[in-house]
Motif scaffolding. Sequence first.
Motif, mmCIF file in Angstrom:
data_model
loop_
_atom_site.group_PDB
_atom_site.id
_atom_site.type_symbol
_atom_site.label_atom_id
_atom_site.label_comp_id
_atom_site.label_asym_id
_atom_site.label_seq_id
_atom_site.Cartn_x
_atom_site.Cartn_y
_atom_site.Cartn_z
ATOM 1 N N PRO A 1 0.805 -1.218 0.000
ATOM 2 C CA PRO A 1 0.000 0.000 0.000
ATOM 3 C C PRO A 1 0.837 1.266 0.000
ATOM 4 O O PRO A 1 1.962 1.277 0.481
ATOM 5 C CB PRO A 1 -0.796 -0.092 1.314
ATOM 6 N N VAL A 2 0.269 2.323 -0.513
ATOM 7 C CA VAL A 2 0.798 3.661 -0.317
ATOM 8 C C VAL A 2 -0.148 4.361 0.636
ATOM 9 O O VAL A 2 -1.348 4.404 0.410
ATOM 10 C CB VAL A 2 0.828 4.465 -1.637
ATOM 11 N N LEU A 3 0.371 4.920 1.692
ATOM 12 C CA LEU A 3 -0.463 5.683 2.624
ATOM 13 C C LEU A 3 -0.222 7.161 2.375
ATOM 14 O O LEU A 3 0.890 7.640 2.514
ATOM 15 C CB LEU A 3 -0.105 5.327 4.066
ATOM 16 N N ILE A 4 -1.279 7.885 2.011
ATOM 17 C CA ILE A 4 -1.132 9.288 1.636
ATOM 18 C C ILE A 4 -1.564 10.181 2.796
ATOM 19 O O ILE A 4 -2.656 10.027 3.331
ATOM 20 C CB ILE A 4 -1.984 9.605 0.388
ATOM 21 N N LEU B 1 -1.069 3.050 8.651
ATOM 22 C CA LEU B 1 -0.033 2.166 8.119
ATOM 23 C C LEU B 1 0.454 1.191 9.182
ATOM 24 O O LEU B 1 0.678 0.011 8.910
ATOM 25 C CB LEU B 1 1.129 3.002 7.569
ATOM 26 N N ALA B 2 0.596 1.671 10.416
ATOM 27 C CA ALA B 2 1.037 0.793 11.502
ATOM 28 C C ALA B 2 0.011 -0.308 11.756
ATOM 29 O O ALA B 2 0.374 -1.466 12.011
ATOM 30 C CB ALA B 2 1.270 1.608 12.772
ATOM 31 N N GLY C 1 4.606 5.039 3.266
ATOM 32 C CA GLY C 1 3.802 6.173 3.688
ATOM 33 C C GLY C 1 4.382 7.453 3.132
ATOM 34 O O GLY C 1 5.603 7.650 3.150
ATOM 35 N N VAL C 2 3.542 8.339 2.612
ATOM 36 C CA VAL C 2 4.035 9.603 2.073
ATOM 37 C C VAL C 2 3.231 10.760 2.619
ATOM 38 O O VAL C 2 2.054 10.635 2.983
ATOM 39 C CB VAL C 2 4.003 9.633 0.522
ATOM 40 N N LEU D 1 8.210 8.617 3.074
ATOM 41 C CA LEU D 1 8.857 9.468 2.084
ATOM 42 C C LEU D 1 8.094 10.780 1.931
ATOM 43 O O LEU D 1 6.864 10.816 2.072
ATOM 44 C CB LEU D 1 8.916 8.753 0.730
ATOM 45 N N VAL D 2 8.803 11.845 1.643
ATOM 46 C CA VAL D 2 8.177 13.147 1.404
ATOM 47 C C VAL D 2 7.831 13.258 -0.081
ATOM 48 O O VAL D 2 8.724 13.320 -0.937
ATOM 49 C CB VAL D 2 9.104 14.294 1.838
ATOM 50 N N HIS D 3 6.536 13.235 -0.365
ATOM 51 C CA HIS D 3 6.024 13.408 -1.726
ATOM 52 C C HIS D 3 4.644 14.041 -1.632
ATOM 53 O O HIS D 3 3.980 13.968 -0.597
ATOM 54 C CB HIS D 3 5.901 12.070 -2.472
ATOM 55 N N SER D 4 4.208 14.621 -2.723
ATOM 56 C CA SER D 4 2.850 15.133 -2.826
ATOM 57 C C SER D 4 1.998 14.138 -3.592
ATOM 58 O O SER D 4 2.436 13.592 -4.621
ATOM 59 C CB SER D 4 2.838 16.482 -3.553
#
Length: 231
Positions: free
Chosen positions: A8-11, A18-19, A31-32, A49-52
């Motif tokens: 998964p990607v957690l936005i 996520l945990a 996670g972002v 990670l830092v992303h938009s």
Amino acid sequence: MGSQGWAPVLIHSTGVWLADVANLAPSTLVGVDISDRLFPPPKAHQSFLVHSSLQLPVNWSSRFSLVHQRLMGLAFGADAWKTCIGEYIRALKPGGWVMLEEMDVVFSFGSDFEIPPVSARSISALRSLCATRNIDPDIFPKLADMLTAAGFVDVHVKHLKLPVVDGDNDGLLRTSLDAWRGMKAAVLTLGGLGLGKDEEEFDAYLAAKDAEWRNGNFCLPWIIWTARKPL
């Protein structure tokens, strides 16, 4: 990352969701957020990670099995919603799922009960605040069609009701009041939006809201959208 198992990607989150997922599935989890200020220390199989979400990395195309986002309803305008949904379908593998979760604090789907007066004032104030930021407070009823327009299939919408006070658990109430305290300066700058023209009146409003919610059976709508990228 994302090439094996469930990834998964957690936005936009502190990592709580996520945990919880990590306790259920020992898979690669990403996670972002736009800032690392609230990132917890990563555990095994986790990275933050830092992303938009409006511009995910180019090399994330068709990479993830699940994209999850929550509590961005009063942060995105309609164009931003279209952009992030487009990024999510790009990042998903064929057959992958997106899951969006939102607290409908302005009751955009309507209400099957009479909203008490103090709470009605906060809803009116939030709608006014959205107008100052070019945000559509009634975007939630439109998200299913936006998911379909982006190419998703099997679009489902689930409506839940979360009590703000549930027995001894008043976590949702305290979270809501803390959010309003965080918005105090912005609200007062705009003249109070009907909640109080100065700090004393604003704090009195929050005390009245606390009492109204504790003495009633007030619930907030929680909406969950799920949709699948076609194979």
